[in-house]
Design an enzyme around this catalytic site. Structure first.
Site, PDB file in Angstrom:
ATOM      1  N   HIS A 164      52.382  20.302 -25.290  1.00 60.37           N
ATOM      2  CA  HIS A 164      50.958  20.653 -25.282  1.00 60.37           C
ATOM      3  C   HIS A 164      50.430  20.794 -26.707  1.00 60.37           C
ATOM      4  O   HIS A 164      49.485  21.540 -26.951  1.00 60.37           O
ATOM      5  CB  HIS A 164      50.702  21.942 -24.487  1.00 60.37           C
ATOM      6  CG  HIS A 164      51.341  21.944 -23.137  1.00 60.37           C
ATOM      7  ND1 HIS A 164      50.715  21.497 -22.004  1.00 60.37           N
ATOM      8  CD2 HIS A 164      52.595  22.299 -22.752  1.00 60.37           C
ATOM      9  CE1 HIS A 164      51.542  21.598 -20.974  1.00 60.37           C
ATOM     10  NE2 HIS A 164      52.689  22.068 -21.404  1.00 60.37           N
ATOM     11  N   SER A 285      39.055   5.809 -50.660  1.00 59.15           N
ATOM     12  CA  SER A 285      37.672   5.825 -50.186  1.00 59.15           C
ATOM     13  C   SER A 285      36.775   5.294 -51.298  1.00 59.15           C
ATOM     14  O   SER A 285      37.040   5.521 -52.478  1.00 59.15           O
ATOM     15  CB  SER A 285      37.275   7.260 -49.832  1.00 59.15           C
ATOM     16  OG  SER A 285      35.868   7.394 -49.888  1.00 59.15           O
ATOM     17  N   LYS A 291      40.525  10.721 -51.864  1.00 54.01           N
ATOM     18  CA  LYS A 291      41.023  10.374 -50.532  1.00 54.01           C
ATOM     19  C   LYS A 291      42.221   9.444 -50.546  1.00 54.01           C
ATOM     20  O   LYS A 291      42.314   8.536 -51.346  1.00 54.01           O
ATOM     21  CB  LYS A 291      39.914   9.698 -49.708  1.00 54.01           C
ATOM     22  CG  LYS A 291      38.833  10.635 -49.204  1.00 54.01           C
ATOM     23  CD  LYS A 291      39.324  11.738 -48.278  1.00 54.01           C
ATOM     24  CE  LYS A 291      39.652  11.240 -46.903  1.00 54.01           C
ATOM     25  NZ  LYS A 291      38.458  10.855 -46.157  1.00 54.01           N
ATOM     26  N   GLU A 298      45.574   4.198 -38.282  1.00 53.95           N
ATOM     27  CA  GLU A 298      44.290   4.192 -37.556  1.00 53.95           C
ATOM     28  C   GLU A 298      44.020   2.819 -36.931  1.00 53.95           C
ATOM     29  O   GLU A 298      43.540   2.719 -35.798  1.00 53.95           O
ATOM     30  CB  GLU A 298      43.147   4.578 -38.493  1.00 53.95           C
ATOM     31  CG  GLU A 298      43.222   6.023 -38.949  1.00 53.95           C
ATOM     32  CD  GLU A 298      42.271   6.272 -40.104  1.00 53.95           C
ATOM     33  OE1 GLU A 298      41.081   6.468 -39.850  1.00 53.95           O
ATOM     34  OE2 GLU A 298      42.710   6.257 -41.273  1.00 53.95           O
TER      35      GLU A 298
END
Ligand code: ARG
Length: 469
Positions: A164, A285, A291, A298
């Protein structure tokens, strides 16, 4: 060349009075996506002319001339000097035009005897996917090898195991990494099993009912490296379950990658800080100089959605189709080609990302005992001391609640306070209140204890042997 009204090099048209409308030609055309089957089409035709020779429909001289022409055509296709034209409907018509150009119309015109584009395309899609299964299988073996190598490098490192998404019980990082390898092993097995069904030749099925020329389908199958001919000409030309099954396996590979991706994305966040991505497998980025983004993970997660779309689109195309061949079946190719293209561009990047991932092992070890992840060990220790599990669960729950109230970890509770919760909680319980002890104790089949993890590694190494660096 015939004066077919469907176009100068169409494979049909003599019974039509006018040519097809431009709109129909544009709709019907598939050569912009089925051209990738060109070498498979030529291999099929080379096998087919062997059949025509054996059946007495070609002389040795004709066969030789045609085969040389096909070899020359293949060379031109591979060099790019022979290309489909706007007037070519599909890969079959384009290549027939090419063959006629090289061998001449008279002898080239003999090739189409005893076959139809329906048995042709049903065969090509199989031989193409069989090759692609090898490529994808090879990349999967590489990824399994990488996961096993990372597991070997990190033996003995503990991390929080979750259910969980909450801290549950400590596990070895190696055990967790191998948990991502096993689904890929099953995907490999699926591909292997799929081969049995894919490895058959529809050649000889003709348009749907078989051919009248007495051509030997075994000969063609053997030439194409396939195990034998299909059993039913109607089924052979009209079913695409072999394509759908391949699409499912490819999609499942994507789903499995997306699960590891999701973890890597979370692990790379500042809050988790479990891993650091290698510079060459992460991105920056354009506006935020600090970043470092997990784009590969992704994209893997995103592309798994695209794969599901390909699969469901294909299944929807097949649903409710009457026998035998219907033009709808032309729509089988783009989805499965997209699955092949997606996986063959994704897996090399994904594999590199996993191979170069840096694990912050100190942090993983530090977090492993947190969140009362040793509570089950306490309960099971009580059971070993003859307390019924129901009571053990309750006693341990009280201990956890005490810890929460006093902001303590399980091992920090004073002996007297433990005894006050239950007389069963003697100081000996501290023996199991270590991460190492907890992991060592989980030595049952498939557990996270070192001997079990080493067994897994040995089993996986049979499937994905260590590659030389
Ligand atoms: N391009 C077609 C396909 O992919 C080849 C078979 C065409 N057959 C036909 N009867 N029009 O399915």
């Amino acid at each position: 060349m015939s004066s077919h009204s469907a176009g100068s090099n169409a494979l049909w048209g003599s019974r039509f009075e006018g040519g097809p409308s431009d709109a129909l030609v544009a709709l019907s055309r598939s050569v912009h996506f089925d051209w990738r089957l060109a070498s498979y089409d030529i291999a099929g035709t080379r096998a087919h002319i062997k059949g025509l020779l054996a059946g007495g429909y070609l002389t040795e001289a004709e066969y030789d001339k045609l085969d040389r022409a096909l070899v020359a055509l293949l060379e031109r296709v591979q060099q790019g000097s022979f290309q489909p034209k706007p007037s070519d409907e599909d890969v079959h018509s384009a290549l027939e035009r090419g063959l006629l150009e090289i061998a001449g119309a008279e002898i080239g015109g003999k090739v189409r005897a005893g076959r139809s584009r329906n048995d042709q395309i049903a065969t090509l899609i199989r031989t193409y996917l069989l090759d692609q299964a090898n490529v994808i299988g090879g990349l999967l073996i590489e990824l399994i090898d990488i996961l096993v190598t990372r597991a070997e490098e990190n033996l003995g490192v503990a991390m929080p195991g979750r259910t969980h998404f909450q801290h549950a019980q400590p596990v070895q990082l190696s055990h967790h990494l191998l948990a991502h390898a096993w689904p890929l092993v099953r995907d490999l097995e699926r591909l292997h099993d799929w081969r049995k069904r894919a490895n058959l030749s529809p050649y000889g099925a003709g348009a749907l009912a078989g051919n009248t020329l007495g051509l030997d389908p075994n000969l063609v199958a053997a030439e194409l490296g396939l195990a034998g001919p299909t059993q039913n000409s109607i089924d052979a030309t009209s079913s695409r379950d072999v394509v759908a099954e391949f699409a499912f396996i490819g999609t499942l590979v994507g789903i499995n990658l997306s699960r590891l991706s999701e973890e890597i994305i979370i692990w790379a966040s500042a809050e988790f800080n479990y891993v650091k991505l290698h510079d060459s497998y992460s991105t920056g980025s354009s506006i935020m100089p600090q970043k470092k983004n997990p784009d590969i993970a992704e994209l893997a997660r995103g592309k798994s959605g695209r794969l599901i779309g390909d699969l469901t689109g294909l299944l929807a195309t097949l649903k409710g189709l009457p026998l035998a061949y219907n033009r709808d079946l032309q729509e089988d190719k783009e989805p499965v080609f997209d699955i092949v293209d997606t996986l063959t561009v994704l897996l090399p990047a994904f594999n590199g990302m996993v191979a170069t991932l840096h694990f912050n092992t100190d942090r993983l070890e530090e977090l492993a005992p947190q969140g009362f992840s040793l509570a089950t060990d306490v309960a099971e220790w009580l059971v070993k001391n003859k307390v019924a599990f129901r009571d053990a669960h309750e006693i341990t729950g009280k201990l956890v609640s005490y810890c929460e109230q006093h902001n303590l970890q399980l091992h920090e509770v004073p002996d007297a306070d433990m005894a006050a919760i239950s007389h069963h909680l003697t100081p000996d319980v501290r023996d199991v209140l270590t991460v190492a002890g907890s992991i060592k104790a989980r030595a049952g089949a498939g557990g996270t204890a070192l001997p079990r993890v080493l067994e897994q590694i040995a089993a996986l190494r049979k499937i994905a042997p260590k590659r030389e660096a």
